[in-house]
Each structure stands twice: as structure tokens, then as C-alpha cells.
Design a protein around this motif. Structure first.
Motif, PDB file in Angstrom:
ATOM      1  N   LEU A  89     -18.964 -10.221 -82.341  1.00  0.00           N
ATOM      2  CA  LEU A  89     -18.953  -9.648 -80.995  1.00  0.00           C
ATOM      3  C   LEU A  89     -17.805 -10.226 -80.176  1.00  0.00           C
ATOM      4  N   ARG A  90     -17.624 -11.547 -80.232  1.00  0.00           N
ATOM      5  CA  ARG A  90     -16.514 -12.149 -79.480  1.00  0.00           C
ATOM      6  C   ARG A  90     -15.166 -11.640 -79.977  1.00  0.00           C
ATOM      7  N   ARG A  91     -15.045 -11.510 -81.302  1.00  0.00           N
ATOM      8  CA  ARG A  91     -13.782 -11.019 -81.850  1.00  0.00           C
ATOM      9  C   ARG A  91     -13.512  -9.576 -81.412  1.00  0.00           C
ATOM     10  N   ASN A  92     -14.521  -8.745 -81.464  1.00  0.00           N
ATOM     11  CA  ASN A  92     -14.337  -7.353 -81.044  1.00  0.00           C
ATOM     12  C   ASN A  92     -14.109  -7.238 -79.546  1.00  0.00           C
ATOM     13  N   GLN A  93     -14.739  -8.116 -78.760  1.00  0.00           N
ATOM     14  CA  GLN A  93     -14.484  -8.100 -77.317  1.00  0.00           C
ATOM     15  C   GLN A  93     -13.039  -8.478 -77.014  1.00  0.00           C
ATOM     16  N   ALA A  94     -12.504  -9.420 -77.799  1.00  0.00           N
ATOM     17  CA  ALA A  94     -11.097  -9.780 -77.611  1.00  0.00           C
ATOM     18  C   ALA A  94     -10.191  -8.607 -77.970  1.00  0.00           C
ATOM     19  N   TRP A  95     -10.508  -7.926 -79.064  1.00  0.00           N
ATOM     20  CA  TRP A  95      -9.727  -6.736 -79.444  1.00  0.00           C
ATOM     21  C   TRP A  95      -9.841  -5.654 -78.383  1.00  0.00           C
ATOM     22  N   LEU A  96     -11.038  -5.488 -77.834  1.00  0.00           N
ATOM     23  CA  LEU A  96     -11.225  -4.467 -76.796  1.00  0.00           C
ATOM     24  C   LEU A  96     -10.414  -4.811 -75.555  1.00  0.00           C
ATOM     25  N   LEU A  97     -10.403  -6.097 -75.186  1.00  0.00           N
ATOM     26  CA  LEU A  97      -9.603  -6.503 -74.034  1.00  0.00           C
ATOM     27  C   LEU A  97      -8.127  -6.226 -74.278  1.00  0.00           C
ATOM     28  N   GLU A  98      -7.674  -6.491 -75.511  1.00  0.00           N
ATOM     29  CA  GLU A  98      -6.278  -6.211 -75.853  1.00  0.00           C
ATOM     30  C   GLU A  98      -5.991  -4.715 -75.784  1.00  0.00           C
ATOM     31  N   ALA A  99      -6.927  -3.893 -76.329  1.00  0.00           N
ATOM     32  CA  ALA A  99      -6.726  -2.441 -76.305  1.00  0.00           C
ATOM     33  C   ALA A  99      -6.715  -1.912 -74.878  1.00  0.00           C
ATOM     34  N   GLU A 100      -7.593  -2.422 -74.025  1.00  0.00           N
ATOM     35  CA  GLU A 100      -7.618  -1.965 -72.629  1.00  0.00           C
ATOM     36  C   GLU A 100      -6.351  -2.366 -71.892  1.00  0.00           C
ATOM     37  N   SER A 101      -5.852  -3.564 -72.194  1.00  0.00           N
ATOM     38  CA  SER A 101      -4.607  -3.973 -71.537  1.00  0.00           C
ATOM     39  C   SER A 101      -3.448  -3.090 -71.976  1.00  0.00           C
ATOM     40  N   HIS A 136      -4.882   0.770 -86.248  1.00  0.00           N
ATOM     41  CA  HIS A 136      -4.252   1.974 -86.788  1.00  0.00           C
ATOM     42  C   HIS A 136      -4.538   3.205 -85.942  1.00  0.00           C
ATOM     43  N   LEU A 137      -5.465   3.085 -84.985  1.00  0.00           N
ATOM     44  CA  LEU A 137      -5.838   4.216 -84.140  1.00  0.00           C
ATOM     45  C   LEU A 137      -4.988   4.240 -82.880  1.00  0.00           C
ATOM     46  N   PRO A 138      -4.876   5.383 -82.236  1.00  0.00           N
ATOM     47  CA  PRO A 138      -4.201   5.431 -80.935  1.00  0.00           C
ATOM     48  C   PRO A 138      -4.942   4.563 -79.932  1.00  0.00           C
ATOM     49  N   PRO A 139      -4.268   4.176 -78.861  1.00  0.00           N
ATOM     50  CA  PRO A 139      -4.888   3.209 -77.920  1.00  0.00           C
ATOM     51  C   PRO A 139      -6.231   3.667 -77.378  1.00  0.00           C
ATOM     52  N   GLU A 140      -6.300   4.920 -76.937  1.00  0.00           N
ATOM     53  CA  GLU A 140      -7.546   5.389 -76.336  1.00  0.00           C
ATOM     54  C   GLU A 140      -8.665   5.467 -77.375  1.00  0.00           C
ATOM     55  N   GLN A 141      -8.335   5.977 -78.571  1.00  0.00           N
ATOM     56  CA  GLN A 141      -9.336   6.056 -79.628  1.00  0.00           C
ATOM     57  C   GLN A 141      -9.758   4.662 -80.102  1.00  0.00           C
ATOM     58  N   ARG A 142      -8.804   3.745 -80.117  1.00  0.00           N
ATOM     59  CA  ARG A 142      -9.130   2.376 -80.513  1.00  0.00           C
ATOM     60  C   ARG A 142     -10.115   1.741 -79.531  1.00  0.00           C
ATOM     61  N   ARG A 143      -9.865   1.974 -78.214  1.00  0.00           N
ATOM     62  CA  ARG A 143     -10.766   1.414 -77.204  1.00  0.00           C
ATOM     63  C   ARG A 143     -12.182   1.972 -77.364  1.00  0.00           C
ATOM     64  N   LYS A 144     -12.297   3.272 -77.578  1.00  0.00           N
ATOM     65  CA  LYS A 144     -13.623   3.879 -77.730  1.00  0.00           C
ATOM     66  C   LYS A 144     -14.320   3.394 -78.999  1.00  0.00           C
ATOM     67  N   LYS A 145     -13.548   3.264 -80.077  1.00  0.00           N
ATOM     68  CA  LYS A 145     -14.133   2.783 -81.331  1.00  0.00           C
ATOM     69  C   LYS A 145     -14.664   1.359 -81.169  1.00  0.00           C
ATOM     70  N   LEU A 146     -13.875   0.512 -80.543  1.00  0.00           N
ATOM     71  CA  LEU A 146     -14.302  -0.877 -80.341  1.00  0.00           C
ATOM     72  C   LEU A 146     -15.496  -0.951 -79.401  1.00  0.00           C
ATOM     73  N   GLN A 147     -15.499  -0.095 -78.352  1.00  0.00           N
ATOM     74  CA  GLN A 147     -16.617  -0.109 -77.418  1.00  0.00           C
ATOM     75  C   GLN A 147     -17.911   0.308 -78.115  1.00  0.00           C
ATOM     76  N   THR A 148     -17.830   1.334 -78.964  1.00  0.00           N
ATOM     77  CA  THR A 148     -19.011   1.758 -79.727  1.00  0.00           C
ATOM     78  C   THR A 148     -19.493   0.655 -80.656  1.00  0.00           C
ATOM     79  N   ARG A 149     -18.542  -0.011 -81.291  1.00  0.00           N
ATOM     80  CA  ARG A 149     -18.920  -1.099 -82.197  1.00  0.00           C
ATOM     81  C   ARG A 149     -19.583  -2.241 -81.434  1.00  0.00           C
ATOM     82  N   ILE A 150     -19.056  -2.556 -80.251  1.00  0.00           N
ATOM     83  CA  ILE A 150     -19.653  -3.635 -79.444  1.00  0.00           C
ATOM     84  C   ILE A 150     -21.056  -3.260 -79.001  1.00  0.00           C
ATOM     85  N   ASN A 151     -21.263  -2.008 -78.603  1.00  0.00           N
ATOM     86  CA  ASN A 151     -22.611  -1.573 -78.203  1.00  0.00           C
ATOM     87  C   ASN A 151     -23.588  -1.695 -79.365  1.00  0.00           C
TER      88      ASN A 151
END
Length: 630
Positions: A470-482, A402-417
Motif C-alpha cells: 500500500l505504501r509503495r502504491n501510494q508513492a507511485w500514485l503521488l508520483e503519477a498525480e504530480s 507503461h500506461l498513460p498518466p491519467e490511466q496510470r493514476r486510475k489504475k493505481l487508485q483502484t489498486r489502492i482501494n
């Protein structure tokens, strides 16, 4: 020059008494000065601490730790608190080391001065008494001498006139009287000589022995008093000097914090926080009314909807087409299911309540209730709306789509950390448990190794769960970065294409109109972005709305209800219930067929009004009626 009071000030007893009295008054005045200064320091420290607490953020906000100027201000406030602590320590040192000591010493010096001047007065009285005795014997000797001289003159005159026997007898008597007066004068002379010698001796002892000793003691007392004032002033300066290094360090930290402010970094941080990653809107299409060709139905519908959306956006911000507020503030989207045709065996004999017909749309009714109610009622209505949002939408989709692409990437990155940190802690705990089990196996007397198995199993399950997330969020992060990379490449290609195109404005706009589809103007949540300012305004108001009710308390119950039929809450925001269950009513039916209820102060949601029987409290009825009248 001699500075001995006993030899130089032997005749200044009264002036010495006045001077020492003034010295003690000065000592008391200086003690009062130090006490008032300590009070001022304490009051200053209290005001500085209050000021720092007033401007310190009440709760930790993410913005406060993101920008350098916020961090610098927080560091300044912390150093102000440290300065207040140092000022309090200075005030305490002034009170304990100076004021208390000077107060005690003042009482001692007063008693000592009183003793010394009492001794001086006794010696003064003694010399005055000796002088008076000398004067008395001197006057008596003078009187006796004069009387003896007169008696001798009378006797000599009678002897010269001696003719008859009677005169001879008078002459003899006069000679006897003169002899007696002479003997009395001789005795008076002896007394006078004795008194004179005694006075001279007393006077010599007074001015050469007693007075110097007493005055020397008074001089020593005065010097000790002055030395004590000197020590007090030195202690006061030393106490403040001890505070100066800490105050200097605090000021250095403030200077470092101020120099650490980086405007360029803060502006970049604003970009990092609010960057959405969407393409900027393109040029406005050219409407060629001179063309004989009619536009397609989809384009006509799209433009009509676009113009209608603009008209609506100018009227009132909540009613933007497909706005989030419309989807969030209403009850569950579909109407409530009708009650069963026949009651279940364990049900209530009474007929089920039928939902009241909705006289107006739920969102319209809720907003009208909000705007027409009083301040207290409005606040409860706002809380109710916010709770409805949190119940129906929760925290958004798990993949942050539901977030914009850039905000989604940052949110997922924070969650992964955060997940990596948690996984590291769990692994350390697992290693510690394994090592402890090994120690227990080698030394059974230290503990039972089997007692650690449940905890080990729990840690392993937690690790598995965290690794899966972690694997699920990494997959989402890869999708958001793409997606972000696709948007960036599309933006670059679009800008290059615009630069390469050299055509008339009309043809360019017509080409863009032909290539553009309605789906390309949708935002990630599926709503059209005809009015960006309206959505930004909604976001800002929603953030203020969340800040105002961040620390809210649970809504009070306005009554109870009993379920007449079982209900399975399959939609988001609904609450499942069994037949005959008692629940607390939090919010009445607003005309949409749903009632908001709560179970055990934890679970809260909407249930069909026709499935329950409501029992409102008398006080709640009056409150609801009054809020509706307002």
C-alpha cells in the motif's frame, strides 16, 4: 316465472338429454382451452428466458458495469427473466387448479348424468308399458262388446221366428251363446276399468312425482356444472391477477432503469476511461528551404526518421517504427547463448544441437506463418503469439509506468482501494483471532490458545506485506498525480503562450522547431508517436485479440525434449532448466534459436534450441509440416 324443469319441461326429455350432453362437451372444450393457454404461457416464458439469456453478457465485463445504458439494459434483461418466472407460475396454476380439477369433475358429471337419464328412461318405459296394457284391455273390451251385441241380435231374431220344435231348440242355444258373450264383455269391461285406473295412477305418479324428481336432479347437475365453469373462469382471472403486481413491479423497474440513463455521465465516463493525459501534438514545423543555413544533424535525422515512419505507417500497421507489436511477438531480444564447449559430467554423450541459422527475421516468419496458414492453424498460431506476449511481458511493470498518466493514476487508485479493503478484512480477522485467543485463555476448556498462534502470525505477515504494498502504491500514485499536474499546467501554459503569440506562421513554426527536441515526441513507453492512428488501431486490434482468446485452453504438447546443458533464464520470457531435465515442447524453433517449452503445465518459457534435444511426436510432425505447407 317458474324455473322448475320437472313442471315446465315435463315433455322435453329428449331435448334435455341433448342440452346436458352439449353442456358436458362445452366443459371439456373449456378445459382444453385452459390447457392450451397454459402451454402457450409456458412456451412464452421459455422463449422470454431464452431471449434474456441470449442477450445477457456471457461474462462480466468492466464496460457493462460502467455505463448507465448498459446497466439499464442488464436490468431490463433481469426483469424479463422475472416475468418469465411469473408466466411459468401462471401456467402451473392453470394446470393444477383448473385443468386437473375440470378433468376430474367432467368424469364425475358424466357418470351422474348417465344415472339420471337411465332413471328417466326406466320411468318412461314404465308409463309406456302401462299405456300399452290399457290399450290392449280396451280393444279386448270393445271386441267382446261387439260380439255380445251380435249374439243378442241373433237370439232375438230366432225367437221371433220360433214355429217348430227344431227352431225352438236353436233359439235356446242362441240365447245361451248371447248370455256367454255378455258375461265375457262384462269381464273385459272390468279388466279395462282396472287397466284404466292403473294407468291413470301410473301417469299421475309419472308426471307429478317421478319426472319432477328426476328432472330436478338433472337441473341441479346442470347448475353445478355451470357454477364450476364460473369458478374456473374466476380462478383463471385470479391466477393472472396475482401475476400482475409482480409484472407491474418489473415494468416499473424497467422504467426506472430507462429513466436512470444519463448520457452526460456516460460521455464523462468515456473521458475517464480513455483519457491519456498527454499533451496534444503541436503545429507541424515549417521547412524553410530558402534559408542558406543547413539544419543540424539531429534535426535532419529526426525529420528523415519522421517521414520514413509515415511511409511505413501507410504500408502495413504492424511495422510502425518502434511499435509494441514488434517488441512483443518476437522471442527474447538477445540471441541465445552458445552451448558450452564441453559437455558437463552428467550430460548426454551426443553433441549438442547447434541453432539453425535464421533465414529471416523471427517476426516476419511468425506473421507469414499466421497469414498463410488455415483457420485452425491460424487460431493456434494466434494463441501461441498471445501466450508469448503474456510470458514475456506479464501484466506490465508493477508501478504501471507503461500506461498513460491519467490511466496510470486510475489504475493505481483502484489498486489502492482494493488493498484497503483487503487490509480491512485482514484486520477484522486479526481482531477476531485475538478475541478468540483471549476467550481461550480465560476458559481453557473451550480450546487451546496456542493453536491460534500460527494463524495469528500468518495474518500479521499478510498485514505487513499489504501495508508495504500500500505504501509503495501510494508513492507511485503521488508520483503519477504530480506528473499529471505537471502535464496539465504545461498544457495550460502552452495554450496561454499560443494565445499571446502574434507572429507570422513561418516564424512561429521555426521557433517551435528550435525549441522542440526529439525526446519530447516520445510516448511513455519510449516509442515515437509519429502515427497516432496506427497506435490506436493497434490498441483496438490488441483488445479484440485478447477478447477472442480470453477463455483459451493450454496449447497441446507437440513432443518432448531433454536438456543437454544447464541454463539460467535471466531474461523475461525465458525458463531455467537443469541438465538432464525432461520438458514438454509447445512450439518449435522459428529460426531465432529459441524453443518454447513447458514444465508441469504451469511454468512455460523459451530455452536455447542448442541446449536441448527435441523428440517430436509423429502426429505433431505431420501437423507442423501441413501447417507450413498451407
Amino acid at each position: 316465472m317458474s324455473c322448475n324443469w320437472g313442471t315446465e319441461l315435463w315433455d322435453q326429455f329428449d331435448n334435455l338429454e341433448k342440452h346436458t350432453s352439449w353442456g358436458i362437451d362445452f366443459l371439456e372444450r373449456y378445459s382444453k382451452f385452459v390447457k392450451e393457454r397454459a402451454d402457450i404461457e409456458l412456451s412464452y416464458a421459455k422463449q422470454i428466458r431464452s431471449l434474456s439469456k441470449k442477450y445477457h453478457p456471457k461474462r462480466s465485463r468492466e464496460d457493462e458495469s460502467r455505463y448507465t445504458w448498459c446497466l439499464a439494459f442488464s436490468a431490463t434483461l433481469r426483469q424479463l427473466s422475472e416475468l418469465a418466472i411469473q408466466r411459468e407460475e401462471l401456467a402451473e396454476n392453470l394446470n393444477t387448479q383448473i385443468v386437473c380439477e375440470l378433468t376430474r369433475y367432467t368424469q364425475e358429471v358424466k357418470a351422474e348424468r348417465k344415472t339420471h337419464f337411465q332413471d328417466g328412461r326406466r320411468t318412461q318405459q314404465h308409463i309406456e308399458s302401462s299405456w300399452k296394457q290399457l290399450e290392449s284391455s280396451k280393444r279386448r273390451y270393445e271386441r267382446d262388446c261387439k260380439e255380445a251385441e251380435r249374439a243378442q241380435q241373433v237370439s232375438d231374431r230366432i225367437d221371433l221366428d220360433n214355429k217348430t220344435d227344431g227352431e225352438k231348440r236353436c233359439s235356446l242355444k242362441a240365447r245361451q251363446t248371447a248370455q256367454q258373450k255378455k258375461q265375457a264383455a262384462e269381464e273385459s269391461r272390468k279388466d279395462y276399468v282396472t287397466s284404466l285406473n292403473q294407468f291413470n295412477q301410473d301417469q299421475h305418479q309419472h308426471y307429478h312425482t317421478l319426472v319432477p324428481v328426476i328432472y330436478q336432479r338433472i337441473q341441479d347437475m346442470e347448475e353445478r356444472r355451470i357454477e364450476r365453469i364460473c369458478d374456473a373462469m374466476r380462478s383463471s382471472a385470479e391466477a393472472e391477477r396475482k401475476v400482475l403486481p409482480v409484472a407491474s413491479r418489473c415494468l416499473d423497474v424497467m422504467m426506472d432503469a430507462a429513466e436512470g440513463i444519463q448520457p452526460r455521465m456516460d460521455t464523462r465516463q468515456v473521458v475517464e476511461v480513455y483519457k491519456s493525459g498527454f499533451d496534444p501534438p503541436g503545429d507541424v514545423e515549417f521547412d524553410d528551404y530558402s534559408s542558406t543555413m543547413r539544419r543540424s544533424i539531429s534535426e535532419s535525422s529526426y525529420l528523415d526518421n519522421r517521414m520514413e515512419g509515415r511511409r511505413h505507417s501507410r504500408k502495413l500497421w504492424p511495422f510502425i517504427r518502434k511499435n509494441k507489436l514488434l517488441t512483443l511477438l518476437s522471442s527474447p531480444r538477445q540471441p541465445p547463448p552458445p552451448p558450452p564447449t564441453s559437455p558437463s559430467p552428467g550430460g548426454v554423450a551426443n553433441s549438442p544441437q547447434s541453432p539453425p541459422p535464421a533465414s529471416r527475421e523471427p517476426i516476419t516468419q511468425r506473421l507469414n506463418d499466421l497469414m498463410s496458414s488455415g483457420s485452425r492453424t491460424r487460431k493456434q498460431c494466434l494463441r501461441s503469439l498471445k501466450r508469448g506476449l503474456s510470458l514475456k511481458l506479464g501484466s506490465g511493470p508493477a508501478d504501471c509506468s507503461h500506461l498513460p498518466p491519467e490511466q496510470r493514476r486510475k489504475k493505481l487508485q483502484t489498486r489502492i482501494n482494493n488493498m484497503n479493503e483487503e487490509i480491512q478484512r485482514e484486520r477484522e480477522q486479526r481482531d477476531a483471532l485475538l478475541k478468540m485467543r483471549e476467550v481461550y485463555e480465560q476458559n481453557p476448556q473451550m480450546g487451546d490458545a496456542g493453536s491460534l498462534e500460527p494463524r495469528l502470525e500468518e495474518v500479521k505477515q499478510s498485514l505487513q506485506r499489504l501495508e508495504e504494498e500500500l505504501r509503495r502504491n501510494q508513492a507511485w500514485l503521488l508520483e503519477a498525480e504530480s506528473k499529471a499536474c505537471d502535464l496539465s499546467s504545461r498544457r495550460q501554459s502552452g495554450s496561454c503562450g499560443l494565445n499571446s503569440q502574434v507572429d507570422t506562421p513561418g516564424s512561429s513554426s521555426l521557433k517551435q522547431l528550435e525549441d522542440r527536441s526529439p525526446a519530447s515526441r516520445e510516448s511513455p513507453d519510449g516509442s515515437y508517436t509519429e502515427d497516432h492512428s496506427a497506435e490506436l488501431q493497434f490498441k483496438s486490434r490488441s483488445s479484440e485479440f485478447d477478447d477472442d482468446f480470453e477463455d483459451e485452453e493450454p496449447l497441446p504438447s507437440i513432443g518432448t525434449c531433454k536438456s543437454l546443458y544447464p541454463f539460467q533464464g535471466q531474461n523475461e520470457g525465458t525458463l531455467s532448466m537443469v541438465e538432464g531435465e525432461l520438458l514438454s515442447v509447445v512450439e518449435e524453433d522459428k529460426g531465432d534459436g529459441w524453443t518454447r517449452v513447458r514444465r508441469n503445465l504451469e511454468e512455460e518459457g523459451y530455452v536455447p534450441t542448442s541446449y536441448i534435444k527435441v523428440f517430436l511426436d509423429s502426429s505433431a510432425k505431420g501437423f507442423v509440416q501441413s501447417s507450413r505447407l498451407v
